[in-house]
Design an enzyme around this catalytic site. Structure first.
Site, PDB file in Angstrom:
ATOM      1  CG  ASP A 142      -1.981  -1.032   1.212  1.00 39.73           C
ATOM      2  OD1 ASP A 142      -1.980  -1.858   0.276  1.00 39.73           O
ATOM      3  OD2 ASP A 142      -2.820  -1.049   2.126  1.00 39.73           O
ATOM      4  CB  ALA A 193       4.725   0.958   9.611  1.00 45.39           C
ATOM      5  CB  SER A 212      -7.091  -4.741   9.627  1.00 48.05           C
ATOM      6  OG  SER A 212      -7.397  -6.030   9.144  1.00 48.05           O
ATOM      7  CD  GLU A 268      -7.762 -11.190  10.325  1.00 52.06           C
ATOM      8  OE1 GLU A 268      -7.546 -11.613  11.468  1.00 52.06           O
ATOM      9  OE2 GLU A 268      -8.294 -11.879   9.446  1.00 52.06           O
ATOM     10  CE1 TYR A 298      -2.032  -6.847  10.859  1.00 53.79           C
ATOM     11  CE2 TYR A 298      -4.266  -7.693  10.592  1.00 53.79           C
ATOM     12  CZ  TYR A 298      -3.274  -6.804  10.238  1.00 53.79           C
ATOM     13  OH  TYR A 298      -3.522  -5.855   9.263  1.00 53.79           O
ATOM     14  N   GLY A 331       2.555  -8.952  -0.893  1.00 56.10           N
ATOM     15  CA  GLY A 331       3.587  -9.817  -0.339  1.00 56.10           C
ATOM     16  C   GLY A 331       3.355 -11.269  -0.767  1.00 56.10           C
ATOM     17  CE  LYS A 387       1.429 -21.170  -0.136  1.00 54.51           C
ATOM     18  NZ  LYS A 387       1.200 -21.660   1.230  1.00 54.51           N
ATOM     19  NE  ARG A 404      -9.759 -13.268   5.278  1.00 53.22           N
ATOM     20  CZ  ARG A 404     -10.198 -14.236   6.082  1.00 53.22           C
ATOM     21  NH1 ARG A 404     -11.421 -14.702   5.934  1.00 53.22           N
ATOM     22  NH2 ARG A 404      -9.434 -14.723   7.031  1.00 53.22           N
ATOM     23  NE  ARG A 463      -4.031 -17.614   8.568  1.00 51.07           N
ATOM     24  CZ  ARG A 463      -4.082 -16.517   7.863  1.00 51.07           C
ATOM     25  NH1 ARG A 463      -4.964 -15.590   8.153  1.00 51.07           N
ATOM     26  NH2 ARG A 463      -3.264 -16.343   6.850  1.00 51.07           N
ATOM     27  N   PRO A 464      -4.613 -21.151  14.501  1.00 50.46           N
ATOM     28  CG  PRO A 464      -3.060 -20.744  16.192  1.00 50.46           C
ATOM     29  CD  PRO A 464      -3.341 -20.451  14.759  1.00 50.46           C
TER      30      PRO A 464
END
Ligand code: NAP
Ligand code: G4F
Length: 341
Positions: free
Chosen positions: A13, A86, A130, A132, A153, A189, A196, A221, A282-283
């Protein structure tokens, strides 16, 4: 000439935002972390030697874990707008590094806000909140939805979100939070799931990879196109008053749907290549995120234009082109082109 300061300028971003702000005539100052190797690939195309009279991009070493450096920098630069992009931004990694994630993604924001309070109280501040933070809350999610984060996060982002609101109310700072849903691009990323997948599709198409290992294919998502989302960040700081805004497309897809779209774009049958690996589970998982961005549409006139099929195509095409020789990505989409024209 307006001055902007971007923490996180080397990320997906940050690089698009720097490009947008330079196109809009800003002088842009970016915070970069000292590393033993170069970490500025995403902004190299914007960078000129600082001795060049025409340069409007300046980079400064610093870190969100170093508050005194942030105060010194803001006092020197005196920016009009400050964007905090950041973060340790990877959800899976936040389970492995919860303390570090809390320090950067959570406490990093208070260090920056304190630096603003002391050195630049008149500057406008954007916090990268976010979706999230919604975690287990029922979709669609908007500014009134109760938060229920499901990862270190998400919890760290929620701290940053509330401290931004607190500094707005306590000290009258122009401090705004953009609650952005997932947004992707050729600069995403490489360990986030969309990139990926598209990198693997490109490598499989070129005979350089045989299998793709993924975790939960059922998570849903709301995936949008990153260049359009940085336009929303900038618009939020041009509003009359600071506020919170949800930004997303309003359409959700499963990871499996994104896999299928990406493989189909390269004329490949995904079921021949995709394998399961439990290390990517993920947990605690976030099952479904879908944005209700009606407030941003009404107040900012913001609406995404790139849909999931086009997004997958843009990313796969870029990753195939990269294997054939370097191709710089040029942002597309009507939201982006309207802003820069
Ligand atoms: P990204 O590509 O992971 O970029 C993160 C940036 O933060 C990089 O420039 C990184 O620098 C920098 N950074 C990390 N730790 C730092 C520290 N301690 N001090 C200073 N800089 C540090 O993330 P993104 O996708 O561009 O996302 C931008 C922001 O929006 C993040 O805060 C993310 O959490 C948030 N967000 C993203 C999405 C999304 O879907 N992309 C959605 C909602 C919110 P290096 O290059 O040196 O690592
Ligand atoms: O691409 P992801 O890692 O993104 P996630 O967890 O949604 O987080 C991203 O979006 C947030 C906004 O909602 C940002 F705040 C955050 O910074 C980041 O940009 O995973 C997406 C989904 C998850 O459900 C994950 O379990 O894909 C699933 N998945 C399945 N296999 C995988 C994989 N995720 C990754 N990274 N790698 C896999 O192999």
């Amino acid at each position: 000439m307006k001055k902007a300061f971007i923490a996180g300028i080397t990320g997906q971003d940050g690089s698009y935002l720097a490009e947008l702000l330079i196109a809009l005539g800003y002088e842009v100052h970016g915070l970069i972390r000292r590393a033993s190797t170069f970490n500025t690939q995403r902004i190299d195309h914007l960078y000129l030697d600082p001795h060049d009279q025409g340069t409007r991009l300046f980079l400064h070493y610093g870190d969100l874990t170093d508050g005194s450096r942030l105060t010194t920098l803001l006092a020197q630069i005196k920016p009009d707008e400050i964007y905090n992009l950041a973060a340790q931004s990877h959800v899976r990694v936040s389970f492995d590094e919860p303390e570090y994630t809390g320090d950067t993604t959570g406490l990093g924001t208070i260090r920056l806000l304190e630096a603003i309070r002391q050195s630049s109280p008149g500057a406008k501040f954007y916090q990268a909140s976010s979706s999230e933070m919604f975690g287990a809350a029922n979709p669609p999610q908007n500014e009134s939805t109760e938060f229920y984060p499901r990862s270190p996060y998400g919890v760290a982002k929620l701290y940053s979100h509330w401290i931004t609101k607190n500094y707005r109310e306590a000290y009258g700072l122009f401090a705004t939070s953009g609650i952005l849903f997932n947004h992707e691009s050729p600069r995403r990323g490489e360990t986030f799931v969309t990139r990926k997948i598209t990198r693997a599709v490109a490598r499989i198409a070129k005979g350089q990879q045989k299998e793709l290992f993924l975790g939960n294919l059922d998570a849903r998502r709301d995936w949008g196109y990153a260049p359009e989302y940085v336009v929303a960040m900038w618009q939020m700081l041009q509003a009359d008053a600071p506020d919170d805004y949800v930004i997303g497309t309003g359409t959700d897809l499963s990871v499996k749907d994104f896999v299928r779209l990406s493989f189909e774009h390269a004329n490949l049958d995904w079921e021949k290549y995709v394998r399961f690996d439990e290390r990517y589970i993920r947990p605690t998982e976030v099952d479904t995120l879908v944005a209700d961005s009606s407030k941003a549409a009404k107040d900012l006139n913001w609406k995404s234009s790139v849909g999931p099929e086009q997004l997958a195509a843009i990313m796969v095409d870029h990753d195939i082109a990269t294997l054939e020789g370097f191709v710089p990505d040029k942002p597309v989409g009507s939201v982006w082109s309207e802003a820069v024209s």
